[in-house]
Write a protein that holds these residues in place. Structure first.
Motif, PDB file in Angstrom:
ATOM      1  N   ALA A 182       5.544   5.426  -3.049  1.00 61.39           N
ATOM      2  CA  ALA A 182       6.162   6.747  -3.170  1.00 61.39           C
ATOM      3  C   ALA A 182       7.627   6.656  -3.564  1.00 61.39           C
ATOM      4  O   ALA A 182       8.344   7.653  -3.463  1.00 61.39           O
ATOM      5  N   VAL A 183       8.077   5.486  -4.024  1.00 62.17           N
ATOM      6  CA  VAL A 183       9.483   5.367  -4.420  1.00 62.17           C
ATOM      7  C   VAL A 183       9.736   6.220  -5.659  1.00 62.17           C
ATOM      8  O   VAL A 183       8.820   6.562  -6.409  1.00 62.17           O
ATOM      9  N   MET A 184      10.985   6.553  -5.884  1.00 57.54           N
ATOM     10  CA  MET A 184      11.327   7.487  -6.945  1.00 57.54           C
ATOM     11  C   MET A 184      11.329   6.852  -8.331  1.00 57.54           C
ATOM     12  O   MET A 184      10.936   7.485  -9.300  1.00 57.54           O
ATOM     13  N   ASN A 185      11.775   5.609  -8.433  1.00 59.05           N
ATOM     14  CA  ASN A 185      12.059   5.079  -9.769  1.00 59.05           C
ATOM     15  C   ASN A 185      11.786   3.596  -9.917  1.00 59.05           C
ATOM     16  O   ASN A 185      12.511   2.904 -10.643  1.00 59.05           O
ATOM     17  N   ALA A 186      10.764   3.061  -9.254  1.00 60.67           N
ATOM     18  CA  ALA A 186      10.561   1.617  -9.347  1.00 60.67           C
ATOM     19  C   ALA A 186       9.124   1.225  -9.102  1.00 60.67           C
ATOM     20  O   ALA A 186       8.424   1.812  -8.270  1.00 60.67           O
ATOM     21  N   GLU A 187       8.710   0.198  -9.828  1.00 60.95           N
ATOM     22  CA  GLU A 187       7.519  -0.555  -9.490  1.00 60.95           C
ATOM     23  C   GLU A 187       7.919  -1.609  -8.467  1.00 60.95           C
ATOM     24  O   GLU A 187       9.073  -2.040  -8.420  1.00 60.95           O
ATOM     25  N   LEU A 188       6.956  -2.059  -7.667  1.00 62.51           N
ATOM     26  CA  LEU A 188       7.278  -2.971  -6.572  1.00 62.51           C
ATOM     27  C   LEU A 188       6.318  -4.145  -6.520  1.00 62.51           C
ATOM     28  O   LEU A 188       5.115  -3.997  -6.771  1.00 62.51           O
ATOM     29  N   TYR A 189       6.870  -5.293  -6.159  1.00 59.00           N
ATOM     30  CA  TYR A 189       6.062  -6.425  -5.728  1.00 59.00           C
ATOM     31  C   TYR A 189       5.910  -6.350  -4.206  1.00 59.00           C
ATOM     32  O   TYR A 189       6.823  -5.921  -3.501  1.00 59.00           O
ATOM     33  N   PHE A 190       4.758  -6.813  -3.708  1.00 61.65           N
ATOM     34  CA  PHE A 190       4.502  -6.803  -2.267  1.00 61.65           C
ATOM     35  C   PHE A 190       3.705  -8.029  -1.893  1.00 61.65           C
ATOM     36  O   PHE A 190       2.783  -8.450  -2.614  1.00 61.65           O
ATOM     37  N   ALA A 191       4.057  -8.640  -0.741  1.00 63.83           N
ATOM     38  CA  ALA A 191       3.321  -9.791  -0.236  1.00 63.83           C
ATOM     39  C   ALA A 191       3.479  -9.852   1.280  1.00 63.83           C
ATOM     40  O   ALA A 191       4.412  -9.277   1.845  1.00 63.83           O
ATOM     41  N   ILE A 192       2.539 -10.553   1.929  1.00 68.02           N
ATOM     42  CA  ILE A 192       2.610 -10.812   3.361  1.00 68.02           C
ATOM     43  C   ILE A 192       2.684 -12.323   3.549  1.00 68.02           C
ATOM     44  O   ILE A 192       1.830 -13.065   3.027  1.00 68.02           O
ATOM     45  N   ALA A 193       3.687 -12.789   4.242  1.00 71.32           N
ATOM     46  CA  ALA A 193       3.887 -14.222   4.406  1.00 71.32           C
ATOM     47  C   ALA A 193       2.637 -14.899   4.945  1.00 71.32           C
ATOM     48  O   ALA A 193       2.049 -14.436   5.944  1.00 71.32           O
ATOM     49  N   GLU A 194       2.214 -15.961   4.268  1.00 67.47           N
ATOM     50  CA  GLU A 194       1.130 -16.838   4.697  1.00 67.47           C
ATOM     51  C   GLU A 194      -0.253 -16.180   4.697  1.00 67.47           C
ATOM     52  O   GLU A 194      -1.233 -16.819   5.083  1.00 67.47           O
ATOM     53  N   HIS A 195      -0.372 -14.946   4.281  1.00 64.94           N
ATOM     54  CA  HIS A 195      -1.651 -14.238   4.322  1.00 64.94           C
ATOM     55  C   HIS A 195      -2.149 -13.926   2.910  1.00 64.94           C
ATOM     56  O   HIS A 195      -1.358 -13.587   2.013  1.00 64.94           O
ATOM     57  N   THR A 196      -3.458 -14.007   2.752  1.00 62.13           N
ATOM     58  CA  THR A 196      -4.094 -13.689   1.486  1.00 62.13           C
ATOM     59  C   THR A 196      -4.479 -12.213   1.448  1.00 62.13           C
ATOM     60  O   THR A 196      -4.951 -11.661   2.451  1.00 62.13           O
ATOM     61  N   TYR A 214      -0.014 -11.812  -3.858  1.00 66.76           N
ATOM     62  CA  TYR A 214       0.949 -10.729  -4.025  1.00 66.76           C
ATOM     63  C   TYR A 214       0.287  -9.639  -4.853  1.00 66.76           C
ATOM     64  O   TYR A 214      -0.760  -9.868  -5.488  1.00 66.76           O
ATOM     65  N   VAL A 215       0.869  -8.453  -4.864  1.00 68.98           N
ATOM     66  CA  VAL A 215       0.434  -7.386  -5.761  1.00 68.98           C
ATOM     67  C   VAL A 215       1.660  -6.779  -6.426  1.00 68.98           C
ATOM     68  O   VAL A 215       2.791  -6.910  -5.943  1.00 68.98           O
ATOM     69  N   MET A 216       1.427  -6.120  -7.559  1.00 70.20           N
ATOM     70  CA  MET A 216       2.448  -5.286  -8.184  1.00 70.20           C
ATOM     71  C   MET A 216       1.893  -3.876  -8.232  1.00 70.20           C
ATOM     72  O   MET A 216       0.815  -3.635  -8.770  1.00 70.20           O
ATOM     73  N   PHE A 276       9.190 -15.325   5.984  1.00 74.38           N
ATOM     74  CA  PHE A 276       9.303 -14.489   4.785  1.00 74.38           C
ATOM     75  C   PHE A 276       8.318 -15.002   3.739  1.00 74.38           C
ATOM     76  O   PHE A 276       8.138 -16.208   3.582  1.00 74.38           O
ATOM     77  N   PRO A 277       7.655 -14.110   2.980  1.00 71.33           N
ATOM     78  CA  PRO A 277       6.645 -14.551   2.005  1.00 71.33           C
ATOM     79  C   PRO A 277       7.243 -15.332   0.842  1.00 71.33           C
ATOM     80  O   PRO A 277       8.095 -14.821   0.104  1.00 71.33           O
ATOM     81  N   SER A 278       6.792 -16.558   0.675  1.00 71.12           N
ATOM     82  CA  SER A 278       7.273 -17.397  -0.438  1.00 71.12           C
ATOM     83  C   SER A 278       6.628 -17.010  -1.759  1.00 71.12           C
ATOM     84  O   SER A 278       7.072 -17.456  -2.821  1.00 71.12           O
ATOM     85  N   THR A 279       5.574 -16.194  -1.703  1.00 64.31           N
ATOM     86  CA  THR A 279       4.838 -15.823  -2.914  1.00 64.31           C
ATOM     87  C   THR A 279       5.344 -14.537  -3.553  1.00 64.31           C
ATOM     88  O   THR A 279       4.778 -14.088  -4.552  1.00 64.31           O
TER      89      THR A 279
END
Length: 543
Positions: A182-196, A214-216, A276-279
């Motif tokens: 729901a951000v106004m002006n950005a695509e985002l990367y997202f990841a959870i440390a050590e988890h698939t 990770y996802v975009m 912190f997620p290294s991926t």
């Protein structure tokens, strides 16, 4: 700031597939607003779709309006948000559409679920007023000061490191993580440390499971992700950061890392800091974004089939661009400034919403000549565009009209006008569409269609046009009404990167727009519409 029911994000609406929901919006703020039900197709019911001056006028302060939200084939995570000015920065929330009990999920029933809503935070009072002034002056709009997860910037924000959102999980259980960008002006990367992560759905439709680190997720998109809590007991950061595709010289974007914490239940020694997620890819890592999005495919199963249009009756080639243009105030030209466009047309809101004008056959509020092609063809993505190629855009209120049940293919072409090429997440109201192809460079009408995926392309409501590239989509115009097309980066939307699609009625009452509700917000104090002479010419010049 303006919020819904005293919460940021606002309340989650939970429904079952095929439900109809009535939402009474009481405006206790001090300016008009509307609400849009993002990803909900609203069959034959554009009256409750929400974008201001397209399907309704704003709900004025101290008044209310009841939306009838009709769910049909959607299943998964969607969301709702304000669709007026930049009010959606603080007025938004999730929609969870559960499957029917007799069908269930197309994967093993999860042990639980969690909502992650990404938002934007601005240290600006009266954000709408600041944005309005910037747009009127032809200036750039404000950048967010940080991003949020469920209303909190996380451990790396000085204001929130004691209130970071926490998600408690039990070892070896699998959860359905529902994500909303729901951000106004950005695509985002997202990841959870050590988890698939296993992506199983997007934009209210299922996809073939994608196992990834990770996802975009583009602005406006939603994702359904399975996460199994199978790591050593501890605390792990769930982190997001902006995927930035603007030119490298632009350094003023939001570089904050937003975090939440996945925390295992049980007795164990807590580390000082979560892992912190290294991926998590870097801000400007385009390759990782392409690698992820290229894996998206529809589930295409017996219970969730694809129906990709094969007999295309309308083809459109639409350039998305940043432009300079003449700013108009009160009917008088004042100066040149930043605008954005589709096929070199920059949208202007009419004084009465397009839907009402169309339904009542009122003239003078829009014209039905949005072009199928840009006014000229050249190398749109060149790094050395000649000055005469940075064409000034034309401000107008022009719509595209489609016959009922037409099968449509649209190619959105990114451009490098003003040396300002970047991703553009394009969202269509009232429909989902199949993303049949994408690539970099100028679209080649002879060779690129040979690579289309017509078997199991992803079915989305928002798709990102890649930087210096193109994306091709197909849909069947089977939902009559007035529907908005726009870039979901609100700065581009504010500058005019949008248009309207009118789908005509079919031949029966069941294939026609429903009658309007007994009450619609009146169009008081709406902006003056400005029409300019426009001569559409199609020409092709050598690259």
């Amino acid at each position: 700031m303006l919020v819904v029911n005293d919460s940021f994000p606002g309340p989650t609406i939970r429904v079952q597939k095929g439900d109809t929901v009535y939402v009474n919006v009481q405006n206790q703020g001090d300016y008009g607003l509307t609400i849009h039900w993002h990803g909900v197709h609203q069959p034959r019911n554009p009256w409750s779709d929400g974008p201001e001056y397209v399907t309704q006028c704003p709900i004025e302060p101290k008044t209310n309006f009841t939306y009838e939200v009709i769910f049909s084939d959607e299943e998964g995570t969607l969301w709702w948000h304000a669709h007026s000015d930049w009010t959606r920065a603080s007025v938004h929330g999730a929609i969870v559409v559960m499957p029917l009990e007799e069908t269930g999920f197309p994967f093993a029933e999860p042990d639980g679920e969690e909502l992650i809503i990404f938002g934007s935070w601005y240290l600006i009072e009266r954000l709408n007023e600041v944005v309005t002034e910037d747009v009127e002056e032809g200036l750039d709009t404000p950048r967010s000061d940080c991003y949020t997860i469920n209303g909190q910037p996380g451990d790396f924000g000085w204001c929130s490191n004691e209130s970071t959102h926490r998600w408690q999980v039990e070892y070896n259980k699998t959860y359905l993580l529902r994500i909303v960008n729901a951000v106004m002006n950005a695509e985002l990367y997202f990841a959870i440390a050590e988890h698939t992560l296993t992506v199983v759905g997007m934009d209210g439709s299922y996809v073939k499971p994608i196992v990834t680190d990770y996802v975009m997720i583009s602005a406006g998109q939603t994702m359904d992700i399975l996460v199994t809590a199978n790591q050593p007991l501890g605390r792990y950061y769930m982190a997001g950061r902006q995927f930035d595709t603007a030119k490298s010289a632009v350094e003023g974007y939001d570089k904050s890392n937003v975090t939440a914490i996945l925390e295992y239940k049980g007795n164990y020694s807590h580390p000082v800091y979560p892992i912190f997620p290294s991926t998590l890819p870097a801000f400007e890592d385009i390759e990782s974004a392409v690698k992820f999005t290229s894996r998206l495919k529809s589930l295409a199963s017996i219970d969730h089939p694809t129906n990709v249009p094969q007999n295309i009756t309308t083809k459109m080639y639409i350039t998305v661009a940043m432009n300079n243009g003449t700013l108009i105030n009160g009917g008088e030209e004042i100066k040149s400034g930043l605008l954005s466009s589709l096929n070199n047309l920059s949208w202007v809101n009419p004084s009465t919403d397009v839907l009402l004008a169309y339904y009542r056959n009122m003239s003078g509020f829009y014209t039905s000549d949005f072009p199928d092609f840009p006014p000229a063809l050249f190398d749109f993505v060149s790094d050395d565009l000649a000055p005469d190629r940075t064409i000034a855009t034309v401000k107008a209120t022009r719509v595209k009209v489609l016959e009922y049940n037409e099968e449509v293919e649209i190619v959105f072409q990114g451009t490098n006008l003003l040396d300002a090429s970047e991703d553009h997440p394009m969202h269509l109201h009232g429909y989902s569409f199949y993303v049949v192809g994408s690539g970099f460079g100028d679209f080649d009408n002879e060779t690129d269609p040979e690579g289309y995926n017509l078997i199991d392309p992803p079915k989305l409501t928002t798709v990102s046009v890649p930087k210096k590239g193109w994306v091709a989509i197909r849909f069947k115009a089977s939902n009559p009404g007035v529907w908005l097309w726009h870039c979901h980066l609100d700065r581009h939307f504010s500058w005019g990167m949008n248009t309207v699609m009118i789908v005509k009625n079919g031949g029966t009452p069941e294939t026609s727009i429903r009658r309007p509700p007994p009450y619609l917000p009146p169009c008081n104090g709406s902006p003056a519409n400005v029409f300019e002479q426009f001569h559409h010419k199609f020409s092709k010049t050598s690259k």
